[in-house]
Design a protein around this motif. Structure first.
Motif, PDB file in Angstrom:
ATOM      1  N   SER A  30       0.822  -1.207   0.000  1.00 38.64           N
ATOM      2  CA  SER A  30       0.000   0.000   0.000  1.00 38.64           C
ATOM      3  C   SER A  30       0.856   1.258   0.000  1.00 38.64           C
ATOM      4  CB  SER A  30      -0.947   0.010   1.198  1.00 38.64           C
ATOM      5  OG  SER A  30      -0.245   0.228   2.407  1.00 38.64           O
ATOM      6  N   VAL A  31       2.054   1.158   0.535  1.00 42.18           N
ATOM      7  CA  VAL A  31       2.959   2.311   0.598  1.00 42.18           C
ATOM      8  C   VAL A  31       3.897   2.328  -0.603  1.00 42.18           C
ATOM      9  CG1 VAL A  31       4.796   3.389   1.943  1.00 42.18           C
ATOM     10  CG2 VAL A  31       2.847   2.346   3.113  1.00 42.18           C
ATOM     11  N   LYS A  32       4.476   1.179  -0.937  1.00 38.74           N
ATOM     12  CA  LYS A  32       5.551   1.142  -1.936  1.00 38.74           C
ATOM     13  C   LYS A  32       5.093   0.722  -3.332  1.00 38.74           C
ATOM     14  CE  LYS A  32       9.093   0.305   1.475  1.00 38.74           C
ATOM     15  NZ  LYS A  32      10.262  -0.446   1.855  1.00 38.74           N
ATOM     16  N   ARG A  33       4.144  -0.198  -3.420  1.00 34.23           N
ATOM     17  CA  ARG A  33       3.730  -0.742  -4.713  1.00 34.23           C
ATOM     18  C   ARG A  33       2.212  -0.880  -4.779  1.00 34.23           C
ATOM     19  NH1 ARG A  33       7.372  -4.130  -7.760  1.00 34.23           N
ATOM     20  NH2 ARG A  33       5.855  -3.574  -9.318  1.00 34.23           N
ATOM     21  N   PRO A  34       1.475   0.226  -4.903  1.00 37.10           N
ATOM     22  CA  PRO A  34       0.003   0.155  -4.909  1.00 37.10           C
ATOM     23  C   PRO A  34      -0.565  -0.752  -6.005  1.00 37.10           C
ATOM     24  CG  PRO A  34       0.739   2.431  -4.773  1.00 37.10           C
ATOM     25  CD  PRO A  34       1.955   1.590  -4.995  1.00 37.10           C
ATOM     26  N   ASP A  35       0.200  -0.955  -7.070  1.00 36.69           N
ATOM     27  CA  ASP A  35      -0.259  -1.818  -8.151  1.00 36.69           C
ATOM     28  C   ASP A  35      -0.148  -3.303  -7.805  1.00 36.69           C
ATOM     29  OD1 ASP A  35       2.540  -1.321  -8.170  1.00 36.69           O
ATOM     30  OD2 ASP A  35       2.694  -2.203 -10.170  1.00 36.69           O
ATOM     31  N   ARG A  36       0.505  -3.627  -6.700  1.00 28.87           N
ATOM     32  CA  ARG A  36       0.717  -5.015  -6.288  1.00 28.87           C
ATOM     33  C   ARG A  36      -0.044  -5.374  -5.012  1.00 28.87           C
ATOM     34  NH1 ARG A  36       3.355  -8.151  -9.876  1.00 28.87           N
ATOM     35  NH2 ARG A  36       4.951  -8.906  -8.515  1.00 28.87           N
ATOM     36  N   ARG A  37      -1.123  -4.676  -4.730  1.00 26.31           N
ATOM     37  CA  ARG A  37      -1.889  -4.919  -3.509  1.00 26.31           C
ATOM     38  C   ARG A  37      -2.592  -6.274  -3.538  1.00 26.31           C
ATOM     39  NH1 ARG A  37      -3.821  -0.257  -0.630  1.00 26.31           N
ATOM     40  NH2 ARG A  37      -4.360  -1.853   0.871  1.00 26.31           N
ATOM     41  N   VAL A  38      -2.871  -6.786  -2.359  1.00 27.23           N
ATOM     42  CA  VAL A  38      -3.671  -8.000  -2.221  1.00 27.23           C
ATOM     43  C   VAL A  38      -5.136  -7.564  -2.247  1.00 27.23           C
ATOM     44  CG1 VAL A  38      -4.238  -9.929  -0.712  1.00 27.23           C
ATOM     45  CG2 VAL A  38      -1.893  -9.083  -0.797  1.00 27.23           C
ATOM     46  N   PRO A  39      -5.953  -8.169  -3.110  1.00 31.25           N
ATOM     47  CA  PRO A  39      -7.370  -7.786  -3.146  1.00 31.25           C
ATOM     48  C   PRO A  39      -8.043  -8.022  -1.789  1.00 31.25           C
ATOM     49  CG  PRO A  39      -6.807  -9.153  -5.028  1.00 31.25           C
ATOM     50  CD  PRO A  39      -5.617  -9.165  -4.107  1.00 31.25           C
ATOM     51  N   GLU A  40      -8.952  -7.123  -1.422  1.00 31.68           N
ATOM     52  CA  GLU A  40      -9.654  -7.266  -0.145  1.00 31.68           C
ATOM     53  C   GLU A  40     -10.395  -8.594  -0.075  1.00 31.68           C
ATOM     54  OE1 GLU A  40     -12.094  -3.837   0.563  1.00 31.68           O
ATOM     55  OE2 GLU A  40     -10.365  -2.621   1.150  1.00 31.68           O
ATOM     56  N   ALA A  41     -10.935  -9.039  -1.192  1.00 43.51           N
ATOM     57  CA  ALA A  41     -11.657 -10.318  -1.213  1.00 43.51           C
ATOM     58  C   ALA A  41     -10.741 -11.472  -0.805  1.00 43.51           C
ATOM     59  CB  ALA A  41     -12.251 -10.571  -2.597  1.00 43.51           C
ATOM     60  N   LYS A  42      -9.472 -11.407  -1.194  1.00 43.49           N
ATOM     61  CA  LYS A  42      -8.526 -12.467  -0.830  1.00 43.49           C
ATOM     62  C   LYS A  42      -8.240 -12.432   0.670  1.00 43.49           C
ATOM     63  CE  LYS A  42      -5.545 -13.908  -3.726  1.00 43.49           C
ATOM     64  NZ  LYS A  42      -4.458 -14.013  -4.691  1.00 43.49           N
ATOM     65  N   LEU A  43      -8.133 -11.237   1.241  1.00 39.33           N
ATOM     66  CA  LEU A  43      -7.910 -11.128   2.683  1.00 39.33           C
ATOM     67  C   LEU A  43      -9.118 -11.665   3.459  1.00 39.33           C
ATOM     68  CD1 LEU A  43      -6.232  -7.603   2.843  1.00 39.33           C
ATOM     69  CD2 LEU A  43      -5.112  -9.821   3.115  1.00 39.33           C
ATOM     70  N   ILE A  44     -10.313 -11.332   2.990  1.00 44.52           N
ATOM     71  CA  ILE A  44     -11.528 -11.854   3.642  1.00 44.52           C
ATOM     72  C   ILE A  44     -11.583 -13.373   3.504  1.00 44.52           C
ATOM     73  CG2 ILE A  44     -14.056 -11.892   3.530  1.00 44.52           C
ATOM     74  CD1 ILE A  44     -13.046  -9.349   4.807  1.00 44.52           C
ATOM     75  N   LEU A  45     -11.217 -13.895   2.341  1.00 43.98           N
ATOM     76  CA  LEU A  45     -11.212 -15.348   2.133  1.00 43.98           C
ATOM     77  C   LEU A  45     -10.247 -16.042   3.089  1.00 43.98           C
ATOM     78  CD1 LEU A  45     -12.133 -17.842   0.553  1.00 43.98           C
ATOM     79  CD2 LEU A  45     -10.283 -17.368  -1.071  1.00 43.98           C
ATOM     80  N   ILE A  62      -0.202  -3.604  13.060  1.00 47.60           N
ATOM     81  CA  ILE A  62       0.436  -2.767  12.048  1.00 47.60           C
ATOM     82  C   ILE A  62      -0.486  -1.648  11.552  1.00 47.60           C
ATOM     83  CG2 ILE A  62       1.985  -4.618  11.319  1.00 47.60           C
ATOM     84  CD1 ILE A  62       0.231  -5.012   8.842  1.00 47.60           C
ATOM     85  N   ARG A  63      -1.653  -1.538  12.156  1.00 47.13           N
ATOM     86  CA  ARG A  63      -2.651  -0.513  11.809  1.00 47.13           C
ATOM     87  C   ARG A  63      -2.983  -0.531  10.324  1.00 47.13           C
ATOM     88  NH1 ARG A  63      -2.337   4.125  16.084  1.00 47.13           N
ATOM     89  NH2 ARG A  63      -1.329   2.947  17.714  1.00 47.13           N
ATOM     90  N   HIS A  64      -3.412  -1.678   9.883  1.00 48.33           N
ATOM     91  CA  HIS A  64      -3.767  -1.855   8.476  1.00 48.33           C
ATOM     92  C   HIS A  64      -5.234  -2.242   8.377  1.00 48.33           C
ATOM     93  CE1 HIS A  64      -3.146  -2.453   4.276  1.00 48.33           C
ATOM     94  NE2 HIS A  64      -3.410  -3.746   4.323  1.00 48.33           N
ATOM     95  N   LYS A  65      -5.973  -1.549   7.550  1.00 46.84           N
ATOM     96  CA  LYS A  65      -7.402  -1.789   7.306  1.00 46.84           C
ATOM     97  C   LYS A  65      -8.253  -1.527   8.550  1.00 46.84           C
ATOM     98  CE  LYS A  65      -7.014  -3.725   3.101  1.00 46.84           C
ATOM     99  NZ  LYS A  65      -7.393  -2.992   1.921  1.00 46.84           N
ATOM    100  N   THR A  66      -7.739  -0.792   9.504  1.00 49.05           N
ATOM    101  CA  THR A  66      -8.472  -0.567  10.753  1.00 49.05           C
ATOM    102  C   THR A  66      -9.600   0.450  10.600  1.00 49.05           C
ATOM    103  OG1 THR A  66      -6.833   1.064  11.451  1.00 49.05           O
ATOM    104  CG2 THR A  66      -6.535  -1.204  12.235  1.00 49.05           C
ATOM    105  N   LYS A  67      -9.661   1.140   9.474  1.00 53.14           N
ATOM    106  CA  LYS A  67     -10.750   2.089   9.235  1.00 53.14           C
ATOM    107  C   LYS A  67     -11.816   1.518   8.307  1.00 53.14           C
ATOM    108  CE  LYS A  67      -8.010   6.166  10.129  1.00 53.14           C
ATOM    109  NZ  LYS A  67      -7.515   7.459   9.639  1.00 53.14           N
TER     110      LYS A  67
END
Length: 94
Positions: A30-45, A62-67
């Motif tokens: 999310s900071v260095k390579r926004p084009d290489r993010r993990v899809p939210e659907a994969k994280l939920i899966l 790590i305060r990620h996705k907390t909002k």
């Protein structure tokens, strides 16, 4: 402890490790390579597959996705259901 119970524990440890790795990777991307993010659907899966506890702890650490409401409400709900299911499996096989 039965073979099935050991297999369940090993499975949850493995999926939890994958969940932590993917969550940390997504945070860094999310900071260095926004084009290489993990899809939210994969994280939920990953959470649905059993990595909810590890993912939630990692996200808080790590305060990620907390909002994101779907992560801060959805993952704890998934976690509660998984804990109940594991409890039933372990109690019913005693």
């Amino acid at each position: 402890m039965t073979v099935w119970q050991k297999a369940i524990i090993i499975y949850f440890l493995a999926i939890s490790l994958f969940s932590v790795i993917f969550t940390i990777y997504d945070k860094r991307a999310s900071v260095k390579r926004p084009d290489r993010r993990v899809p939210e659907a994969k994280l939920i899966l990953l959470s649905l597959l059993g990595g909810s506890l590890a993912m939630y702890i990692t996200m808080q650490s790590i305060r990620h996705k907390t909002k994101h409401i779907k992560f801060m409400l959805g993952i704890p709900l998934i976690m509660i259901l998984q804990i109940a299911a594991v409890y039933l499996v372990f109690c019913l096989t005693l």
